[in-house]
Design a protein around this motif. Structure first.
Motif, PDB file in Angstrom:
ATOM      1  N   ARG A   1      56.738  39.519  42.678  1.00 49.34           N
ATOM      2  CA  ARG A   1      57.783  38.494  42.726  1.00 49.34           C
ATOM      3  C   ARG A   1      57.511  37.378  41.719  1.00 49.34           C
ATOM      4  O   ARG A   1      58.434  36.842  41.106  1.00 49.34           O
ATOM      5  N   ASP A   2      56.222  37.057  41.548  1.00 56.95           N
ATOM      6  CA  ASP A   2      55.840  35.975  40.634  1.00 56.95           C
ATOM      7  C   ASP A   2      55.693  36.470  39.189  1.00 56.95           C
ATOM      8  O   ASP A   2      55.358  35.665  38.313  1.00 56.95           O
ATOM      9  N   ARG A   3      55.895  37.773  38.986  1.00 58.06           N
ATOM     10  CA  ARG A   3      55.710  38.392  37.664  1.00 58.06           C
ATOM     11  C   ARG A   3      54.297  38.138  37.136  1.00 58.06           C
ATOM     12  O   ARG A   3      54.068  37.961  35.938  1.00 58.06           O
ATOM     13  N   ALA A   4      53.343  38.139  38.052  1.00 55.73           N
ATOM     14  CA  ALA A   4      51.924  37.964  37.695  1.00 55.73           C
ATOM     15  C   ALA A   4      51.292  39.354  37.628  1.00 55.73           C
ATOM     16  O   ALA A   4      50.701  39.842  38.601  1.00 55.73           O
ATOM     17  N   TRP A   5      51.437  39.989  36.474  1.00 54.71           N
ATOM     18  CA  TRP A   5      51.122  41.412  36.366  1.00 54.71           C
ATOM     19  C   TRP A   5      49.641  41.707  36.493  1.00 54.71           C
ATOM     20  O   TRP A   5      49.250  42.756  37.034  1.00 54.71           O
ATOM     21  N   GLU A   6      48.773  40.830  35.994  1.00 59.33           N
ATOM     22  CA  GLU A   6      47.344  41.059  36.163  1.00 59.33           C
ATOM     23  C   GLU A   6      46.954  40.944  37.637  1.00 59.33           C
ATOM     24  O   GLU A   6      46.115  41.694  38.124  1.00 59.33           O
ATOM     25  N   ASP A   7      47.579  39.997  38.342  1.00 58.55           N
ATOM     26  CA  ASP A   7      47.327  39.878  39.780  1.00 58.55           C
ATOM     27  C   ASP A   7      47.820  41.122  40.512  1.00 58.55           C
ATOM     28  O   ASP A   7      47.218  41.550  41.505  1.00 58.55           O
ATOM     29  N   LEU A   8      48.908  41.685  40.014  1.00 59.37           N
ATOM     30  CA  LEU A   8      49.436  42.908  40.613  1.00 59.37           C
ATOM     31  C   LEU A   8      48.437  44.052  40.462  1.00 59.37           C
ATOM     32  O   LEU A   8      48.192  44.810  41.405  1.00 59.37           O
ATOM     33  N   SER A   9      47.850  44.171  39.269  1.00 59.50           N
ATOM     34  CA  SER A   9      46.880  45.235  39.059  1.00 59.50           C
ATOM     35  C   SER A   9      45.658  45.041  39.953  1.00 59.50           C
ATOM     36  O   SER A   9      45.125  46.005  40.509  1.00 59.50           O
ATOM     37  N   THR A  10      45.215  43.804  40.106  1.00 60.33           N
ATOM     38  CA  THR A  10      44.078  43.519  40.979  1.00 60.33           C
ATOM     39  C   THR A  10      44.405  43.860  42.426  1.00 60.33           C
ATOM     40  O   THR A  10      43.583  44.445  43.148  1.00 60.33           O
ATOM     41  N   ALA A  11      45.616  43.519  42.871  1.00 61.08           N
ATOM     42  CA  ALA A  11      46.022  43.831  44.242  1.00 61.08           C
ATOM     43  C   ALA A  11      46.067  45.335  44.476  1.00 61.08           C
ATOM     44  O   ALA A  11      45.698  45.823  45.553  1.00 61.08           O
ATOM     45  N   ASN A  12      46.490  46.075  43.461  1.00 57.91           N
ATOM     46  CA  ASN A  12      46.558  47.527  43.605  1.00 57.91           C
ATOM     47  C   ASN A  12      45.164  48.130  43.734  1.00 57.91           C
ATOM     48  O   ASN A  12      44.926  49.040  44.544  1.00 57.91           O
ATOM     49  N   ILE A  13      44.228  47.614  42.934  1.00 56.45           N
ATOM     50  CA  ILE A  13      42.846  48.069  43.040  1.00 56.45           C
ATOM     51  C   ILE A  13      42.297  47.765  44.435  1.00 56.45           C
ATOM     52  O   ILE A  13      41.636  48.597  45.066  1.00 56.45           O
ATOM     53  N   ARG A  14      42.612  46.576  44.947  1.00 54.93           N
ATOM     54  CA  ARG A  14      42.124  46.195  46.281  1.00 54.93           C
ATOM     55  C   ARG A  14      42.745  47.066  47.371  1.00 54.93           C
ATOM     56  O   ARG A  14      42.115  47.325  48.398  1.00 54.93           O
ATOM     57  N   PHE A  15      43.979  47.506  47.153  1.00 55.39           N
ATOM     58  CA  PHE A  15      44.603  48.420  48.104  1.00 55.39           C
ATOM     59  C   PHE A  15      43.775  49.693  48.241  1.00 55.39           C
ATOM     60  O   PHE A  15      43.479  50.143  49.358  1.00 55.39           O
ATOM     61  N   HIS A  16      43.377  50.263  47.105  1.00 52.99           N
ATOM     62  CA  HIS A  16      42.617  51.514  47.153  1.00 52.99           C
ATOM     63  C   HIS A  16      41.192  51.292  47.657  1.00 52.99           C
ATOM     64  O   HIS A  16      40.639  52.158  48.347  1.00 52.99           O
ATOM     65  N   GLN A  17      40.619  50.134  47.357  1.00 54.18           N
ATOM     66  CA  GLN A  17      39.317  49.813  47.940  1.00 54.18           C
ATOM     67  C   GLN A  17      39.421  49.699  49.453  1.00 54.18           C
ATOM     68  O   GLN A  17      38.525  50.151  50.183  1.00 54.18           O
ATOM     69  N   ALA A  18      40.502  49.100  49.926  1.00 52.56           N
ATOM     70  CA  ALA A  18      40.698  48.952  51.362  1.00 52.56           C
ATOM     71  C   ALA A  18      40.910  50.298  52.041  1.00 52.56           C
ATOM     72  O   ALA A  18      40.466  50.509  53.175  1.00 52.56           O
ATOM     73  N   ILE A  19      41.581  51.217  51.364  1.00 47.80           N
ATOM     74  CA  ILE A  19      41.755  52.569  51.909  1.00 47.80           C
ATOM     75  C   ILE A  19      40.389  53.212  52.134  1.00 47.80           C
ATOM     76  O   ILE A  19      40.111  53.782  53.190  1.00 47.80           O
ATOM     77  N   VAL A  20      39.512  53.115  51.134  1.00 47.43           N
ATOM     78  CA  VAL A  20      38.184  53.710  51.261  1.00 47.43           C
ATOM     79  C   VAL A  20      37.359  53.001  52.325  1.00 47.43           C
ATOM     80  O   VAL A  20      36.583  53.634  53.055  1.00 47.43           O
ATOM     81  N   SER A  21      37.549  51.690  52.462  1.00 47.31           N
ATOM     82  CA  SER A  21      36.768  50.942  53.453  1.00 47.31           C
ATOM     83  C   SER A  21      37.098  51.367  54.881  1.00 47.31           C
ATOM     84  O   SER A  21      36.316  51.093  55.805  1.00 47.31           O
ATOM     85  N   LEU A  22      38.223  52.055  55.074  1.00 49.62           N
ATOM     86  CA  LEU A  22      38.562  52.559  56.403  1.00 49.62           C
ATOM     87  C   LEU A  22      37.510  53.541  56.914  1.00 49.62           C
ATOM     88  O   LEU A  22      37.375  53.740  58.120  1.00 49.62           O
ATOM     89  N   ALA A  23      36.760  54.162  55.981  1.00 51.70           N
ATOM     90  CA  ALA A  23      35.723  55.117  56.385  1.00 51.70           C
ATOM     91  C   ALA A  23      34.519  54.422  56.995  1.00 51.70           C
ATOM     92  O   ALA A  23      33.684  55.069  57.651  1.00 51.70           O
ATOM     93  N   GLY A  24      34.379  53.109  56.775  1.00 49.41           N
ATOM     94  CA  GLY A  24      33.242  52.382  57.324  1.00 49.41           C
ATOM     95  C   GLY A  24      31.920  52.768  56.707  1.00 49.41           C
ATOM     96  O   GLY A  24      30.869  52.684  57.365  1.00 49.41           O
TER      97      GLY A  24
END
Length: 251
Positions: free
Chosen positions: A151-174
Protein backbone atom coordinates in the motif's frame (compact mmCIF):
# COMPACT_ATOMS: atom_id res chain seq x y z
CA UNK A 1 64.09 -5.57 -1.20
CA UNK A 2 64.90 -2.00 -0.14
CA UNK A 3 62.71 0.37 1.83
CA UNK A 4 61.71 1.04 5.40
CA UNK A 5 59.72 -1.40 7.57
CA UNK A 6 56.85 1.12 7.57
CA UNK A 7 56.78 1.15 3.76
CA UNK A 8 56.81 -2.66 3.67
CA UNK A 9 53.91 -2.81 6.11
CA UNK A 10 51.94 -0.31 4.02
CA UNK A 11 52.57 -2.33 0.88
CA UNK A 12 51.50 -5.52 2.63
CA UNK A 13 48.24 -3.93 3.73
CA UNK A 14 47.43 -2.35 0.37
CA UNK A 15 44.19 -3.71 -1.08
CA UNK A 16 43.41 -4.19 -4.76
CA UNK A 17 41.01 -1.95 -6.58
CA UNK A 18 37.55 -3.29 -7.27
CA UNK A 19 33.86 -2.64 -6.83
CA UNK A 20 34.14 -1.40 -3.26
CA UNK A 21 31.16 -0.14 -1.24
CA UNK A 22 30.67 3.59 -1.13
CA UNK A 23 32.03 5.31 2.00
CA UNK A 24 28.51 6.00 3.21
CA UNK A 25 27.66 2.29 3.15
CA UNK A 26 30.71 1.32 5.18
CA UNK A 27 30.02 4.18 7.58
CA UNK A 28 26.58 2.68 8.13
CA UNK A 29 28.25 -0.33 9.72
CA UNK A 30 29.43 1.84 12.58
CA UNK A 31 25.88 1.77 13.93
CA UNK A 32 26.22 -2.01 14.15
CA UNK A 33 29.32 -1.79 16.35
CA UNK A 34 27.14 -1.56 19.46
CA UNK A 35 25.62 -4.93 18.59
CA UNK A 36 28.98 -6.58 19.17
CA UNK A 37 29.11 -5.55 22.82
CA UNK A 38 31.99 -6.96 24.80
CA UNK A 39 32.10 -10.24 22.89
CA UNK A 40 33.28 -9.32 19.42
CA UNK A 41 33.35 -12.85 18.10
CA UNK A 42 33.71 -13.80 14.46
CA UNK A 43 30.27 -15.40 14.60
CA UNK A 44 28.65 -12.14 15.70
CA UNK A 45 30.48 -10.20 13.00
CA UNK A 46 29.30 -12.78 10.49
CA UNK A 47 25.71 -12.33 11.73
CA UNK A 48 25.91 -8.58 11.12
CA UNK A 49 27.45 -8.91 7.67
CA UNK A 50 25.00 -11.66 6.71
CA UNK A 51 22.07 -9.43 7.60
CA UNK A 52 23.58 -6.49 5.74
CA UNK A 53 24.17 -8.60 2.64
CA UNK A 54 20.60 -9.91 2.79
CA UNK A 55 19.31 -6.33 3.06
CA UNK A 56 21.22 -5.33 -0.07
CA UNK A 57 23.58 -3.10 1.91
CA UNK A 58 26.46 -4.78 0.02
CA UNK A 59 25.20 -5.72 -3.48
CA UNK A 60 26.51 -8.77 -5.38
CA UNK A 61 29.98 -8.10 -6.78
CA UNK A 62 30.95 -5.68 -4.00
CA UNK A 63 34.49 -6.06 -2.67
CA UNK A 64 34.59 -6.00 1.12
CA UNK A 65 37.66 -4.09 2.25
CA UNK A 66 39.24 -5.48 5.41
CA UNK A 67 40.37 -2.02 6.48
CA UNK A 68 37.07 -0.22 5.97
CA UNK A 69 34.74 -2.97 7.22
CA UNK A 70 36.99 -3.91 10.14
CA UNK A 71 37.42 -0.26 11.06
CA UNK A 72 33.69 0.43 10.92
CA UNK A 73 32.91 -2.50 13.21
CA UNK A 74 35.96 -1.98 15.43
CA UNK A 75 37.19 -5.57 15.15
CA UNK A 76 40.59 -7.06 14.51
CA UNK A 77 41.74 -8.24 11.11
CA UNK A 78 41.85 -11.84 12.32
CA UNK A 79 38.27 -11.68 13.61
CA UNK A 80 37.06 -10.19 10.36
CA UNK A 81 38.89 -12.79 8.28
CA UNK A 82 37.25 -15.57 10.29
CA UNK A 83 33.84 -13.95 9.71
CA UNK A 84 34.61 -13.77 6.00
CA UNK A 85 35.55 -17.46 6.07
CA UNK A 86 32.24 -18.37 7.71
CA UNK A 87 30.23 -16.42 5.12
CA UNK A 88 32.28 -17.90 2.29
CA UNK A 89 31.32 -21.33 3.61
CA UNK A 90 27.67 -20.18 3.47
CA UNK A 91 28.17 -19.18 -0.18
CA UNK A 92 27.47 -15.50 0.48
CA UNK A 93 31.06 -14.39 -0.12
CA UNK A 94 33.81 -15.54 -2.44
CA UNK A 95 37.56 -15.08 -2.07
CA UNK A 96 39.47 -14.25 -5.25
CA UNK A 97 43.23 -14.72 -5.16
CA UNK A 98 45.16 -11.43 -5.15
CA UNK A 99 41.89 -9.47 -5.38
CA UNK A 100 40.14 -9.91 -2.06
CA UNK A 101 36.72 -10.91 -0.76
CA UNK A 102 33.56 -10.17 -2.75
CA UNK A 103 29.83 -10.59 -2.26
CA UNK A 104 28.99 -13.58 -4.39
CA UNK A 105 27.09 -13.38 -7.68
CA UNK A 106 24.64 -16.29 -7.78
CA UNK A 107 24.35 -18.47 -10.90
CA UNK A 108 21.14 -19.86 -12.39
CA UNK A 109 22.19 -23.34 -11.23
CA UNK A 110 22.57 -21.93 -7.71
CA UNK A 111 19.10 -20.45 -7.94
CA UNK A 112 17.55 -23.77 -8.93
CA UNK A 113 19.34 -25.51 -6.08
CA UNK A 114 18.12 -22.88 -3.61
CA UNK A 115 14.56 -23.69 -4.61
CA UNK A 116 15.26 -27.41 -4.29
CA UNK A 117 16.28 -26.83 -0.67
CA UNK A 118 13.32 -24.55 -0.06
CA UNK A 119 10.88 -27.27 -1.11
CA UNK A 120 12.56 -29.77 1.17
CA UNK A 121 12.49 -27.45 4.18
CA UNK A 122 9.36 -25.31 3.80
CA UNK A 123 7.01 -28.04 2.65
CA UNK A 124 8.27 -30.41 5.34
CA UNK A 125 7.66 -27.76 8.01
CA UNK A 126 4.00 -27.51 6.97
CA UNK A 127 3.61 -31.25 6.46
CA UNK A 128 4.78 -31.97 10.00
CA UNK A 129 2.43 -29.58 11.77
CA UNK A 130 0.24 -32.24 13.39
CA UNK A 131 -3.15 -31.38 14.80
CA UNK A 132 -4.57 -27.82 14.63
CA UNK A 133 -4.84 -25.13 15.80
CA UNK A 134 -1.45 -23.86 14.64
CA UNK A 135 0.58 -21.00 16.07
CA UNK A 136 0.74 -18.73 13.02
CA UNK A 137 1.07 -15.27 14.54
CA UNK A 138 4.52 -14.75 12.98
CA UNK A 139 3.16 -15.82 9.59
CA UNK A 140 0.24 -13.40 9.97
CA UNK A 141 2.56 -10.55 10.99
CA UNK A 142 4.65 -11.08 7.86
CA UNK A 143 1.56 -11.09 5.64
CA UNK A 144 0.27 -7.87 7.21
CA UNK A 145 3.70 -6.23 6.86
CA UNK A 146 3.78 -7.16 3.18
CA UNK A 147 0.32 -5.79 2.52
CA UNK A 148 1.20 -2.57 4.33
CA UNK A 149 4.41 -2.20 2.32
CA UNK A 150 2.50 -2.71 -0.93
CA UNK A 151 0.00 0.00 0.00
CA UNK A 152 2.89 2.35 0.82
CA UNK A 153 4.74 1.34 -2.38
CA UNK A 154 7.73 0.47 -0.17
CA UNK A 155 9.08 -2.28 -2.40
CA UNK A 156 12.20 -3.12 -0.40
CA UNK A 157 10.03 -3.48 2.71
CA UNK A 158 7.77 -5.73 0.68
CA UNK A 159 10.67 -7.99 -0.23
CA UNK A 160 11.76 -8.14 3.42
CA UNK A 161 8.21 -9.02 4.51
CA UNK A 162 8.08 -11.80 1.95
CA UNK A 163 11.34 -13.26 3.22
CA UNK A 164 9.98 -13.10 6.78
CA UNK A 165 6.84 -14.92 5.64
CA UNK A 166 8.91 -17.88 4.47
CA UNK A 167 11.08 -17.78 7.58
CA UNK A 168 7.91 -17.88 9.67
CA UNK A 169 6.64 -20.88 7.69
CA UNK A 170 9.83 -22.78 8.53
CA UNK A 171 9.68 -21.68 12.17
CA UNK A 172 6.41 -23.61 12.48
CA UNK A 173 8.59 -26.74 12.67
CA UNK A 174 10.05 -25.54 15.97
CA UNK A 175 13.57 -26.46 14.86
CA UNK A 176 16.44 -24.02 15.50
CA UNK A 177 18.55 -25.92 12.95
CA UNK A 178 15.90 -25.58 10.27
CA UNK A 179 15.59 -21.87 11.10
CA UNK A 180 19.35 -21.41 10.75
CA UNK A 181 19.43 -23.29 7.45
CA UNK A 182 16.55 -21.25 6.07
CA UNK A 183 18.15 -18.00 7.12
CA UNK A 184 21.27 -18.81 5.09
CA UNK A 185 19.27 -20.05 2.08
CA UNK A 186 17.08 -16.94 1.98
CA UNK A 187 20.08 -14.65 2.41
CA UNK A 188 21.60 -16.27 -0.67
CA UNK A 189 18.30 -15.89 -2.52
CA UNK A 190 18.27 -12.18 -1.73
CA UNK A 191 21.47 -11.88 -3.80
CA UNK A 192 19.37 -12.80 -6.84
CA UNK A 193 16.77 -10.14 -6.14
CA UNK A 194 19.43 -7.49 -5.62
CA UNK A 195 20.73 -8.18 -9.13
CA UNK A 196 17.20 -8.04 -10.52
CA UNK A 197 16.60 -4.72 -8.71
CA UNK A 198 12.82 -5.01 -9.18
CA UNK A 199 11.25 -6.34 -5.97
CA UNK A 200 7.78 -5.14 -6.92
CA UNK A 201 7.68 -7.38 -9.96
CA UNK A 202 8.79 -10.49 -8.13
CA UNK A 203 7.08 -10.07 -4.76
CA UNK A 204 3.82 -8.19 -5.29
CA UNK A 205 2.06 -10.99 -7.24
CA UNK A 206 2.62 -13.38 -4.35
CA UNK A 207 0.99 -11.25 -1.65
CA UNK A 208 -2.41 -12.77 -2.35
CA UNK A 209 -0.92 -16.26 -2.22
CA UNK A 210 0.79 -15.52 1.10
CA UNK A 211 -2.55 -14.55 2.59
CA UNK A 212 -4.23 -17.59 1.09
CA UNK A 213 -1.68 -19.90 2.72
CA UNK A 214 -2.11 -18.06 6.02
CA UNK A 215 -5.89 -18.41 5.96
CA UNK A 216 -5.69 -22.11 5.13
CA UNK A 217 -3.32 -22.62 8.05
CA UNK A 218 -5.65 -20.65 10.32
CA UNK A 219 -8.39 -23.01 9.18
CA UNK A 220 -6.29 -25.99 10.26
CA UNK A 221 -5.74 -27.58 6.82
CA UNK A 222 -2.00 -28.33 6.70
CA UNK A 223 -2.33 -30.61 3.68
CA UNK A 224 -3.91 -27.89 1.55
CA UNK A 225 -1.38 -25.35 2.82
CA UNK A 226 1.46 -27.62 1.72
CA UNK A 227 -0.12 -28.04 -1.72
CA UNK A 228 -0.47 -24.28 -2.12
CA UNK A 229 3.09 -23.71 -0.94
CA UNK A 230 4.56 -26.27 -3.34
CA UNK A 231 2.70 -24.67 -6.27
CA UNK A 232 3.84 -21.24 -5.10
CA UNK A 233 7.50 -22.32 -5.06
CA UNK A 234 7.22 -23.94 -8.50
CA UNK A 235 5.78 -20.77 -10.02
CA UNK A 236 8.24 -18.50 -8.23
CA UNK A 237 11.23 -20.57 -9.37
CA UNK A 238 10.10 -20.65 -12.99
CA UNK A 239 9.44 -16.92 -13.14
CA UNK A 240 12.60 -15.90 -11.35
CA UNK A 241 14.96 -18.33 -13.10
CA UNK A 242 13.84 -17.19 -16.56
CA UNK A 243 14.18 -13.52 -15.71
CA UNK A 244 17.50 -14.00 -13.93
CA UNK A 245 18.94 -15.97 -16.84
CA UNK A 246 18.06 -13.14 -19.23
CA UNK A 247 19.46 -10.54 -16.84
CA UNK A 248 22.75 -12.36 -16.35
CA UNK A 249 23.19 -12.91 -20.09
CA UNK A 250 23.27 -9.12 -20.53
CA UNK A 251 25.87 -8.49 -17.80
Amino acid sequence: MSGSPEAAETAERAEPAGYAPAPGLVAGLEADRALLGRTSTAERVADILRDRIAEGFFPPGTRLSEDSVGGALGVSRNTLREAFRLLTHERLLVHELNRGVFVRVVTVDDLNDIYRVRRLVECAAVRGLGEPPYEVRAVEAAVLAGERAARDRAWEDLSTANIRFHQAIVSLAGSPRADELMRAVLAELRLVFHVMADPRRFYAPYLVRNRQILEVLQGGDAMEAERLLASYLDDSQGQLADAYRRKMSRR
